[in-house]
Design a protein around this motif. Structure first.
Motif, mmCIF file in Angstrom:
data_model
loop_
_atom_site.group_PDB
_atom_site.id
_atom_site.type_symbol
_atom_site.label_atom_id
_atom_site.label_comp_id
_atom_site.label_asym_id
_atom_site.label_seq_id
_atom_site.Cartn_x
_atom_site.Cartn_y
_atom_site.Cartn_z
ATOM 1 N N ALA A 1 0.692 -32.081 -5.687
ATOM 2 C CA ALA A 1 1.494 -32.245 -4.482
ATOM 3 C C ALA A 1 2.873 -31.619 -4.655
ATOM 4 O O ALA A 1 3.374 -30.927 -3.756
ATOM 5 C CB ALA A 1 1.632 -33.732 -4.145
ATOM 6 N N ILE A 2 3.492 -31.848 -5.790
ATOM 7 C CA ILE A 2 4.831 -31.313 -6.038
ATOM 8 C C ILE A 2 4.810 -29.788 -5.992
ATOM 9 O O ILE A 2 5.703 -29.151 -5.408
ATOM 10 C CB ILE A 2 5.366 -31.823 -7.391
ATOM 11 C CG1 ILE A 2 5.656 -33.328 -7.296
ATOM 12 C CG2 ILE A 2 6.610 -31.065 -7.816
ATOM 13 C CD1 ILE A 2 5.944 -33.979 -8.623
ATOM 14 N N GLN A 3 3.779 -29.190 -6.579
ATOM 15 C CA GLN A 3 3.663 -27.736 -6.558
ATOM 16 C C GLN A 3 3.421 -27.227 -5.142
ATOM 17 O O GLN A 3 4.033 -26.247 -4.713
ATOM 18 C CB GLN A 3 2.534 -27.288 -7.486
ATOM 19 C CG GLN A 3 2.342 -25.780 -7.534
ATOM 20 C CD GLN A 3 1.213 -25.371 -8.465
ATOM 21 O OE1 GLN A 3 0.502 -26.213 -9.008
ATOM 22 N NE2 GLN A 3 1.035 -24.077 -8.663
ATOM 23 N N HIS A 4 2.522 -27.896 -4.396
ATOM 24 C CA HIS A 4 2.187 -27.425 -3.056
ATOM 25 C C HIS A 4 3.345 -27.645 -2.078
ATOM 26 O O HIS A 4 3.611 -26.780 -1.236
ATOM 27 C CB HIS A 4 0.937 -28.138 -2.554
ATOM 28 C CG HIS A 4 0.446 -27.625 -1.238
ATOM 29 N ND1 HIS A 4 -0.239 -26.437 -1.096
ATOM 30 C CD2 HIS A 4 0.560 -28.128 0.023
ATOM 31 C CE1 HIS A 4 -0.538 -26.232 0.167
ATOM 32 N NE2 HIS A 4 -0.066 -27.250 0.868
ATOM 33 N N TRP A 5 4.013 -28.777 -2.185
ATOM 34 C CA TRP A 5 5.126 -29.076 -1.286
ATOM 35 C C TRP A 5 6.425 -28.404 -1.727
ATOM 36 O O TRP A 5 7.422 -28.473 -1.016
ATOM 37 C CB TRP A 5 5.325 -30.591 -1.195
ATOM 38 C CG TRP A 5 4.207 -31.298 -0.476
ATOM 39 C CD1 TRP A 5 3.333 -30.747 0.417
ATOM 40 C CD2 TRP A 5 3.855 -32.680 -0.576
ATOM 41 N NE1 TRP A 5 2.456 -31.700 0.879
ATOM 42 C CE2 TRP A 5 2.752 -32.900 0.293
ATOM 43 C CE3 TRP A 5 4.352 -33.760 -1.296
ATOM 44 C CZ2 TRP A 5 2.151 -34.146 0.447
ATOM 45 C CZ3 TRP A 5 3.744 -34.995 -1.152
ATOM 46 C CH2 TRP A 5 2.665 -35.190 -0.285
ATOM 47 N N GLN A 6 6.402 -27.813 -2.903
ATOM 48 C CA GLN A 6 7.549 -27.059 -3.431
ATOM 49 C C GLN A 6 8.812 -27.918 -3.491
ATOM 50 O O GLN A 6 9.899 -27.509 -3.066
ATOM 51 C CB GLN A 6 7.790 -25.791 -2.601
ATOM 52 C CG GLN A 6 6.621 -24.835 -2.630
ATOM 53 C CD GLN A 6 6.874 -23.552 -1.855
ATOM 54 O OE1 GLN A 6 7.858 -23.434 -1.134
ATOM 55 N NE2 GLN A 6 5.991 -22.589 -1.985
ATOM 56 N N GLY A 7 8.632 -29.113 -4.017
ATOM 57 C CA GLY A 7 9.776 -29.999 -4.176
ATOM 58 C C GLY A 7 9.366 -31.290 -4.830
ATOM 59 O O GLY A 7 8.187 -31.680 -4.784
ATOM 60 N N PRO A 8 10.328 -31.980 -5.456
ATOM 61 C CA PRO A 8 10.015 -33.239 -6.164
ATOM 62 C C PRO A 8 9.836 -34.411 -5.208
ATOM 63 O O PRO A 8 10.667 -35.323 -5.139
ATOM 64 C CB PRO A 8 11.227 -33.421 -7.072
ATOM 65 C CG PRO A 8 12.351 -32.773 -6.324
ATOM 66 C CD PRO A 8 11.743 -31.599 -5.601
ATOM 67 N N THR B 1 13.149 -36.841 -5.261
ATOM 68 C CA THR B 1 14.263 -36.874 -4.306
ATOM 69 C C THR B 1 13.817 -37.380 -2.939
ATOM 70 O O THR B 1 14.651 -37.597 -2.063
ATOM 71 C CB THR B 1 14.876 -35.483 -4.151
ATOM 72 O OG1 THR B 1 13.862 -34.562 -3.702
ATOM 73 C CG2 THR B 1 15.446 -34.994 -5.475
ATOM 74 N N THR B 2 12.520 -37.535 -2.759
ATOM 75 C CA THR B 2 11.956 -38.038 -1.512
ATOM 76 C C THR B 2 10.777 -38.937 -1.849
ATOM 77 O O THR B 2 10.087 -38.723 -2.849
ATOM 78 C CB THR B 2 11.478 -36.877 -0.608
ATOM 79 O OG1 THR B 2 12.562 -35.995 -0.349
ATOM 80 C CG2 THR B 2 10.926 -37.396 0.716
ATOM 81 N N MET B 3 10.549 -39.942 -1.014
ATOM 82 C CA MET B 3 9.447 -40.893 -1.201
ATOM 83 C C MET B 3 8.614 -40.893 0.076
ATOM 84 O O MET B 3 9.132 -41.145 1.172
ATOM 85 C CB MET B 3 10.031 -42.277 -1.484
ATOM 86 C CG MET B 3 9.044 -43.362 -1.809
ATOM 87 S SD MET B 3 9.976 -44.835 -2.355
ATOM 88 C CE MET B 3 8.691 -46.067 -2.386
#
Length: 396
Positions: A94-101, A134-136
């Motif tokens: 998910a982190i890779q696909h959404w390009q963010g933590p 940084t987001t939940m």
């Protein structure tokens, strides 16, 4: 049955202090997996899922997501009794696909008591922050390719496979905790009446294999080819859903685990794959509704209950099903053919209705801003009968 609650909505007898602890023992893991049927028992509309089904979703040794995600479970305790649960999830895919933590939370279950919800969310938030999130976002169990969202409407509707149930008011608790809606996911109940095929018309009464569509063919599921077809389905699903919000690519090991779970339920007529000159362009999958044969057996059947379950499975004693994984390849997205394919897939399933014992099917879920799919569903069913909501909160 209705719970004894105070005027503020808090269950009576809540004078003991709350404590949220991580799940670290086998005993607590079992309690985590079975908790919903304990805390929701007696609530109107709730039907307990099988413990073995929930274990396949949540047990670290059985759930495929643990191969690429770091997950921590938490239980909320009061007076020595578990009263809520939550999962904190850092999924590398998910982190890779959404390009963010972006961290996720899921398996959120408790009564709509603000103190319990806040305590669970705070525990998950602290764990995610410590890992750089940084987001939940959520809830997911344990992925957006599985059970998704908080049920905000439809608590009294019949339950369907892989659709989570929550009591009314739980979504309100998330909003009071600082979470905002990112997306509503809608489900529609379609009654399979004798006149359905006559009522449902494809634009211009287009027929596959004829005229301009002579190169368009359908392919059913073949048991001997199920491994190959499952991989085709995975690739087509990832392609079709790649532009959707909250999407995470389904991994090959996740598809293998999914097929292991659902293959005993499937028959050839449950799967529609639409090809153009042999190239897959669209698909739709029907999953028989497991709740039809388990709803009266509770989550942990007796030996006699297991005998009943086996007999019902063997006789395919299902009366409803869910249409899921309906999607169209990006190669024809935005074209006339791409716009027609979902209708053609649904029409093909309707034609097969006489080979399936179902009285109704659920079309869902459909994202609220997917106008094409909503128009298709609402041409048959004017209004959604369930709504699940996904939330998000920045962790600044």
């Amino acid at each position: 049955m209705h719970r004894n609650v105070t005027p503020t909505g808090v269950p009576a007898g809540t004078d003991h202090p709350l404590e949220v602890r991580p799940v670290t023992s086998k005993r607590d893991l079992k309690r985590f997996i079975t908790l919903p049927r304990q805390i929701y028992a007696g609530l109107e509309g709730f039907v307990a899922p099988f413990d073995i089904e929930q274990s396949s979703l949540l047990h670290p040794k059985r759930a495929a997501i643990f191969q690429h995600a770091d997950i921590q479970y938490f239980l909320a305790w009061r007076g020595g009794k578990a009263v809520g649960r939550i999962a904190a999830i850092m999924d590398s895919v998910a982190i890779q696909h959404w390009q963010g933590p972006i961290g996720q939370f899921g398996a959120l279950d408790c009564l709509p008591e603000q103190a319990v919800v806040d305590s669970l969310l705070n525990a998950a938030e602290k764990w995610l922050r410590a890992r750089g999130a940084t987001t939940m976002r959520g809830p997911y169990t344990l992925s957006c390719n599985g059970e998704t969202g908080i049920m905000v409407e439809g608590q009294l509707a019949p339950p369907t496979l892989a659709m989570p149930w929550h009591p009314k008011g739980l979504g309100d608790c998330l909003e009071r905790a600082g979470f905002t809606k990112t997306k509503d996911l809608l489900s529609y109940r379609l009654d399979l009446t004798p006149d359905l095929q006559e009522r449902f018309k494809t634009p211009g009464q287009i027929k596959m294999g004829e005229g301009r569509f002579r190169d368009i063919t359908t392919r059913p599921m073949v048991k001997k080819e199920i491994v190959t077809q499952a991989e085709t389905l995975r690739q087509l699903y990832n392609d079709a859903w790649s532009q959707k919000d909250n999407f995470i690519p389904l991994q090959s090991h996740e598809m293998a685990a999914l097929m292991k779970q659902i293959s005993p339920l499937l028959k050839p007529e449950h799967y529609v794959q639409i090809d153009r000159k042999g190239e897959p362009l669209a698909m739709a999958l029907v999953l028989p509704n497991l709740h039809d044969i388990t709803g009266d057996l509770n989550g942990d059947p007796s030996p006699l209950g297991w005998v009943k379950f086996g007999y019902r499975m063997m006789r395919h004693r299902f009366t409803s099903a869910r249409v899921t994984l309906l999607g169209v390849s990006h190669k024809v997205r935005g074209t006339m053919l791409g716009a027609l394919l979902p209708s053609l897939a649904i029409m093909e399933l309707i034609k097969r209705a006489d080979r399936m014992p179902y009285k109704w099917v659920e079309l869902g879920w459909i994202q609220e801003d997917d106008s094409g799919m909503r128009n298709l569903a609402e041409s048959l069913v004017p209004k959604a009968h369930k709504c699940h909501r996904v939330y998000e909160k920045p962790l600044d």
